[in-house]
Design a protein around this motif. Structure first.
Motif, PDB file in Angstrom:
ATOM      1  N   ALA A 549       0.823  -1.211   0.000  1.00 21.98           N
ATOM      2  CA  ALA A 549       0.000   0.000   0.000  1.00 21.98           C
ATOM      3  C   ALA A 549       0.859   1.263   0.000  1.00 21.98           C
ATOM      4  N   THR A 550       1.888   1.315   0.844  1.00 19.93           N
ATOM      5  CA  THR A 550       2.697   2.538   0.944  1.00 19.93           C
ATOM      6  C   THR A 550       3.465   2.807  -0.339  1.00 19.93           C
ATOM      7  N   THR A 551       4.034   1.766  -0.942  1.00 17.79           N
ATOM      8  CA  THR A 551       4.779   1.963  -2.186  1.00 17.79           C
ATOM      9  C   THR A 551       3.835   2.252  -3.350  1.00 17.79           C
ATOM     10  N   GLU A 552       2.583   1.706  -3.287  1.00 12.75           N
ATOM     11  CA  GLU A 552       1.606   1.982  -4.344  1.00 12.75           C
ATOM     12  C   GLU A 552       1.191   3.456  -4.317  1.00 12.75           C
ATOM     13  N   ARG A 553       1.120   4.036  -3.116  1.00 12.07           N
ATOM     14  CA  ARG A 553       0.797   5.470  -3.017  1.00 12.07           C
ATOM     15  C   ARG A 553       1.851   6.309  -3.732  1.00 12.07           C
ATOM     16  N   THR A 554       3.108   5.975  -3.483  1.00 11.83           N
ATOM     17  CA  THR A 554       4.189   6.722  -4.147  1.00 11.83           C
ATOM     18  C   THR A 554       4.159   6.507  -5.653  1.00 11.83           C
ATOM     19  N   TYR A 555       3.916   5.266  -6.077  1.00 10.70           N
ATOM     20  CA  TYR A 555       3.856   4.969  -7.505  1.00 10.70           C
ATOM     21  C   TYR A 555       2.741   5.752  -8.188  1.00 10.70           C
ATOM     22  N   LEU A 556       1.584   5.836  -7.533  1.00  8.68           N
ATOM     23  CA  LEU A 556       0.466   6.584  -8.103  1.00  8.68           C
ATOM     24  C   LEU A 556       0.811   8.066  -8.225  1.00  8.68           C
ATOM     25  N   LYS A 557       1.504   8.617  -7.226  1.00  6.58           N
ATOM     26  CA  LYS A 557       1.951  10.014  -7.291  1.00  6.58           C
ATOM     27  C   LYS A 557       2.920  10.213  -8.452  1.00  6.58           C
ATOM     28  N   ASP A 558       3.793   9.230  -8.683  1.00 10.84           N
ATOM     29  CA  ASP A 558       4.742   9.331  -9.803  1.00 10.84           C
ATOM     30  C   ASP A 558       4.014   9.292 -11.143  1.00 10.84           C
ATOM     31  N   LEU A 559       2.968   8.460 -11.261  1.00 12.46           N
ATOM     32  CA  LEU A 559       2.181   8.440 -12.492  1.00 12.46           C
ATOM     33  C   LEU A 559       1.490   9.779 -12.718  1.00 12.46           C
ATOM     34  N   GLU A 560       1.040  10.409 -11.625  1.00 12.63           N
ATOM     35  CA  GLU A 560       0.356  11.698 -11.750  1.00 12.63           C
ATOM     36  C   GLU A 560       1.287  12.804 -12.240  1.00 12.63           C
ATOM     37  N   GLY A 597      -7.678   2.284  -8.769  1.00 10.92           N
ATOM     38  CA  GLY A 597      -8.580   1.271  -8.231  1.00 10.92           C
ATOM     39  C   GLY A 597      -7.850   0.212  -7.427  1.00 10.92           C
ATOM     40  N   PHE A 598      -6.673  -0.176  -7.877  1.00 10.67           N
ATOM     41  CA  PHE A 598      -5.853  -1.174  -7.182  1.00 10.67           C
ATOM     42  C   PHE A 598      -5.505  -0.691  -5.769  1.00 10.67           C
ATOM     43  N   LEU A 599      -5.075   0.550  -5.654  1.00 11.45           N
ATOM     44  CA  LEU A 599      -4.706   1.107  -4.349  1.00 11.45           C
ATOM     45  C   LEU A 599      -5.918   1.140  -3.420  1.00 11.45           C
ATOM     46  N   LYS A 600      -7.075   1.518  -3.968  1.00 11.05           N
ATOM     47  CA  LYS A 600      -8.281   1.592  -3.143  1.00 11.05           C
ATOM     48  C   LYS A 600      -8.622   0.205  -2.592  1.00 11.05           C
TER      49      LYS A 600
END
Length: 1045
Positions: A549-560, A597-600
């Motif tokens: 979850a924590t690394t997915e948050r960072t990954y999503l921010k990088d995609l943004e 959706g994956f992160l949620k």
């Protein structure tokens, strides 16, 4: 009664605060005891031609007087300077720092002692303080006026034009003519006035600090720079002049150099009566005799010159001050004289470690009050620079301008803005200025070192920081023993430390208190943390799921960064072709939608696992394998977009190459705080993320027993993701190499076609190259076909200038410590050129030896020598034995004059700069391991001198820790590049009585971090260790698939 008029002192004239003297001793060392007794007044003439009187005890050694002058001027790098006076025979001699002053200056009332430059370094970029460079510029001005610094008319006019620019500012013909009429910089100046004014016209906008910098850049190329001639005769009776420099002993006939003896060639220096003797190392290729003999005017002249040579050799060649010889029991033979003081290496290390307070100053001759940073850029007017407000609270940060920092950061201070009446002019230079926001891989962030120093100051002041309006401008460059690295390329750190500090200081700006960072909700006491820890699950599988979850948050921010920030910026500018826009965003937007959706889904599962909802439900929700399997299977449908990333990267780079407008746009976007890494690194993030999923599932499968309810789904998810990684792995390796070559291209000047098919990057790092000027720091870049060596460019962009290259085909490598007397020394013999290099440690030498030998073997197996691949690389075919220095040329002088105009102010501190300042290296293997070792999560941080712990969201990537207030923040507030840092566990004596604490330290910088569990503690230790200690190639390849080298 009338008040006694107070005479201005040298310190007040230079803008120093009263009693703010700074010792030139090592950090933590006490000044020498001042002997009691009667005081004697000594008159000192400063470099600005003013005179000051210092009172010292009669029995005080020379060091007491020298330190008093340096403290009075607030001069940190005082070791480059000396005190010169005429002895009883009217011969100018240097004050011996170990002998009592009164035994040297017999009649102090009738003697004026001169404070002048004694040691001239080979590169003025090694002078890390603006005040030091200003004093060196005054010395050049003095040498010009006295005829010591001789050069052609063009060089003379150019030198004077920079002096004029620093004194009166931008060109104005009327003011220029008046100024030149009143100030005579050289005899017969009238003949050059038109040329001086012509050059002065081209310096528009150049600050006094930049003028000093350019003045020294031109002066150092001149043959007579820093030269003091000593008359002598050779064995044939021919009149000559001897001189000593940082490179060795020079022989002149008139003002023409006819010979030079490098320190590496000199075995022994001695004198016997009037004869000065140089004993050389045996050399079969040399026509010189074993011992050279020169006759000087008297024994005193001879001994004086011998002393100067001993001091120059010790200062520039030794690592530390030589120890005193033991006193003989009966008879003494020879002189007991030895060099006293810090060597140049010790001075550089001391300033890099930040063991001093930085003080701004005024220039006596300058009419310009604005002092700004050489690398300061007006790209963003409001930069958040976090400072720790109290032991247990969060940051407070101020508004500063952006500046491209250099390799090392100087520790920042928080200072109050002046509340003086603005109607009356107050020089901003009378106040110390806080550090500006640093650029970390393109983002403006402050360094952790700055916060640490600010915390120390607040503990001393014992009062809270008040809100103050910002005054605007910025300070100078950091120091790369502690750098906060800038722009793209990788971690930064502390502009991590030495190395040269090119950026002069600027006007102060005051910090603001941020309501965001002062939110009391971010403060957690130890009791709160303990309650939280007991309430949540403790099993390892839970923390593995939480890492997803924590690394997915960072990954999503990088995609943004691509799908939101970059796309919005592109839509406002007509600089990118529609085909390229569609290619990029049509392939990234589906990824962003899916991972949202994956992160949620992951966060919902964690909430159930933690009991935050449906607390009565157990068992079925205490697992993560089923969620991972479902989403990894869905992810396979996105593979078509992942295959497009290679095309995206290449098309974007081609577009940048063909469009100046797109190039400027992308460079400006990388300067935004949200773009904390190089732009093209974000394009590789989706491929890197697949590897993270694979590693996480491997740990989960290893943890579960086969009978566990989640084992079957976890193993199936691992098989699915392993298949995807295997398909894309070869493509990813090619893309990583392509991306790294383009990043290095931005850091280099003097090379046109670095990125060519078949070229692969292997290693970059700092080595010392042995040349006619002695050991000089150079940045080396090893590829599979060629080895480049560069020096850090003296431009606003801080790029590295290519000095030369060696093709690897036919090269041999051998250790040569004994031959040259230099530790960790290697000789690289190419087909047309040989160079001698030295590493900082044995481990560094072994890494370079291993990689260079591997590259040579690959080159030998290829079809033959590589074609000439480098365009516009300057020739540099000198062997290490060659002792001639660079001759001045019109091209060189013109280049130094216009370099600030030509170069884009962009690349302040990348991974390359961190390696430069921390004297280390990284390989492509290290970069690949760093890609795998990325981590995000909450940590508690504590400085060495603070008591409380501060909760931060931390992202570790590209050898660097980035700090956020929370995971919802769009950009980091501070960073800590870790190359060169040591990772340990706190000892009992440090009184850190907490669980899961690790310690990071580099020289005087120490930070403690606390993890929430044993698993997260071990994970942070694992990933950080990969950055603090780069692996050897053999060890790295033992657990990693080899690159296609």
């Amino acid at each position: 009664m009338g008040e006694t008029e107070q005479r201005p002192t040298a310190g007040s004239r230079l803008g120093a605060q009263e009693n703010a003297g700074i010792s030139t001793l090592e950090h933590g060392q006490k000044p020498p005891m001042t002997p009691p007794g009667k005081l004697v007044s000594i008159k000192i003439q400063m470099l600005d031609d003013t005179q000051e009187i210092f009172d010292v005890p009669q029995r005080a050694p020379g060091k007491v007087l020298h330190d008093a002058v340096c403290n009075h001027l607030n001069l940190v790098e005082g070791d480059y300077f000396g005190l010169e006076f005429p002895d009883h025979k009217k011969m100018m001699v240097w004050l011996d720092l170990l002998k009592p002053v009164m035994k040297q200056i017999r009649r102090p009332k009738h003697v004026v002692v001169k404070f002048v430059v004694k040691f001239f370094p080979p590169d003025h970029a090694q002078l890390q303080e603006e005040l030091t460079r200003y004093l060196f510029a005054l010395q050049v001005k003095q040498d010009l006026a006295q005829g010591r610094l001789t050069c052609n008319d063009t060089s003379t006019a150019l030198l004077i034009s920079h002096i004029v620019q620093s004194e009166i500012g931008d060109f104005d013909e009327t003011i220029d003519r008046e100024h030149l009429a009143k100030n005579k910089y050289i005899p017969q100046q009238e003949a050059l006035e038109d040329k001086i004014m012509e050059f002065h016209r081209s310096h528009m906008g150049q600050t006094p600090a930049e003028s000093d910098f350019q003045l020294l850049e031109i002066a150092r190329r001149l043959e007579m720079y820093g030269i003091r001639l000593h008359p002598a005769k050779d064995r044939e009776g021919t009149k000559i002049n001897l001189a000593v420099a940082n490179t060795g002993i020079l022989v002149f006939q008139g003002h023409t150099k006819i010979n030079a003896f490098n320190w590496a060639k000199v075995r022994k220096l001695s004198f016997k009566r009037k004869r000065f003797l140089i004993k050389l190392r045996p050399d079969v290729n040399s026509s010189f005799q074993d011992t050279l003999e020169f006759l000087m005017a008297s024994r005193d002249f001879c001994k004086s010159f011998w002393k100067i040579c001993v001091e120059h050799h010790a200062f520039f060649r030794l690592f530390e001050e030589p120890k005193p010889k033991p006193k003989p029991v009966l008879f003494s033979r020879g002189s007991s004289f030895r060099f006293s003081g810090r060597t140049q290496k010790q001075v550089l290390d001391y300033v890099k470690e930040g063991g001093h307070k930085k003080v701004q100053f005024e220039r006596k001759h300058s009419k310009i009050h604005s002092i700004r940073s050489l690398t300061a850029q007006p790209s963003e007017q409001h930069t958040e620079v976090p400072k720790q407000v109290s032991d247990s609270s969060s940051f407070a940060y101020g508004d500063d301008n952006d500046a491209a920092a250099v390799p090392s950061c100087r520790q920042g201070k928080e200072l109050k803005a002046s509340t003086e009446d603005t109607g009356q002019h107050k020089s901003p230079s009378l106040k110390k200025s806080p550090k500006e926001g640093r650029k970390v891989d393109g983002a403006v962030v402050s360094t952790v070192e700055e916060e640490e120093e600010a915390a120390k100051d607040r503990m001393q002041q014992n009062r809270p920081q008040s809100q103050q309006p910002s005054t605007g401008s910025l300070t100078g460059s950091p120091h790369l023993s502690e750098l906060s690295i800038n722009s793209q390329g990788g971690p930064s750190v502390a502009n991590m430390s030495l190395s040269p500090n090119l950026s002069p200081d600027a006007k102060q700006s005051s910090p603001l208190v941020s309501p965001l960072l002062n939110d009391p909700s971010c403060v957690r006491t130890d009791d709160e943390e303990e309650v939280k820890r007991k309430r949540f699950p403790t099993e390892k599988a839970y923390f593995i799921a939480k890492e997803v979850a924590t690394t997915e948050r960072t990954y999503l921010k990088d995609l943004e960064v691509i799908t939101s920030w970059f796309q919005n910026a592109v839509s406002k500018e007509d600089c990118m072709p529609e085909t390229l826009k569609n290619l990029i965003f049509s392939n990234f937007e589906p990824l962003h939608k899916f991972h949202t959706g994956f992160l949620k889904e992951i966060e919902q599962r964690l909430a159930l696992w933690e009991g935050r909802s449906n607390a009565h439900i157990k068992g079925d929700y205490q697992r993560i394998g089923d969620v991972m399997l479902k989403n990894i299977q869905s992810m396979k449908q996105l593979t078509i977009h992942l295959w497009k990333h290679n095309e995206i990267l290449m098309e974007l780079e081609n577009g940048i190459k063909n469009s100046r407008k797109l190039e400027t746009f992308c460079r400006d976007f990388e300067l935004q705080k949200v773009c904390y890494l190089p732009l093209n690194t974000f394009l590789l993030r989706p491929l890197h993320r697949l590897m993270h999923y694979k590693q996480i599932m491997e740990r989960l499968c290893k943890h579960y027993p086969p009978s566990h309810i989640d084992f079957r789904d976890s193993r199936a998810a691992l098989a699915e993701i392993s298949e995807m990684v295997a398909q894309l792995h070869g493509n990813m390796i090619k893309m990583e190499n392509f991306q790294k070559l383009h990043e290095l291209k931005k850091d280099l000047i003097g090379i046109d076609n670095l990125v060519i098919p078949g070229r692969e990057f292997i290693r970059l790092g700092s080595l010392s190259k042995l040349s006619g000027k002695g050991l000089q720091q150079r940045m080396f870049f090893l590829f599979n076909d060629i080895l480049l060596y560069t020096s850090r460019g003296l431009t606003a962009s801080n790029q590295f200038k290519v000095h030369g290259h060696l093709p690897l085909y036919g090269m041999t490598i051998e250790e040569s410590e004994e031959e040259w007397g230099v530790p960790h020394c290697l000789t690289l013999r190419g087909q047309h050129q040989s160079i001698v290099v030295a590493a900082s440690t044995r481990a560094e030498m072994d890494k370079w030896t291993e990689d260079i030998q591997m590259a040579i073997d690959l080159a030998e197996k290829s079809s033959g020598p590589a074609p000439e691949l480098l365009a516009s690389s300057p020739p540099d075919n000198k062997s290490p034995d060659e002792t001639t220095v660079d001759q001045e040329s019109e091209d060189d002088l013109s280049a130094s004059r216009t370099s600030l105009e030509r170069q884009s102010p962009h690349r302040g501190n990348t991974t390359v700069h961190v390696c430069w300042h921390r004297n280390t290296s990284v390989s492509m293997i290290d970069f690949s391991i760093a890609v795998e070792n990325q981590l995000s999560g909450n940590l508690l941080r504590k400085f060495k001198n603070s008591n409380g712990w501060q909760k931060l969201w931390v992202v570790f990537t590209n050898f660097c820790m980035f700090f956020y207030k929370s995971h919802q923040d769009n950009h980091p507030l501070a960073s800590l590049p870790l190359l060169g840092y040591s990772l340990t566990i706190p000892s009992e004596s440090e009184n850190i009585h907490k669980d899961y604490v690790f310690k990071l330290h580099f020289k005087s910088h120490v930070y403690y971090f606390r993890a929430e569990s044993e698993y997260t503690f071990e994970r942070w230790m694992e990933v950080i260790r990969s950055a603090t200690s780069s692996a050897s190639r053999t060890r790295a390849l033992s657990h990693k698939e080899p690159h296609a080298y």
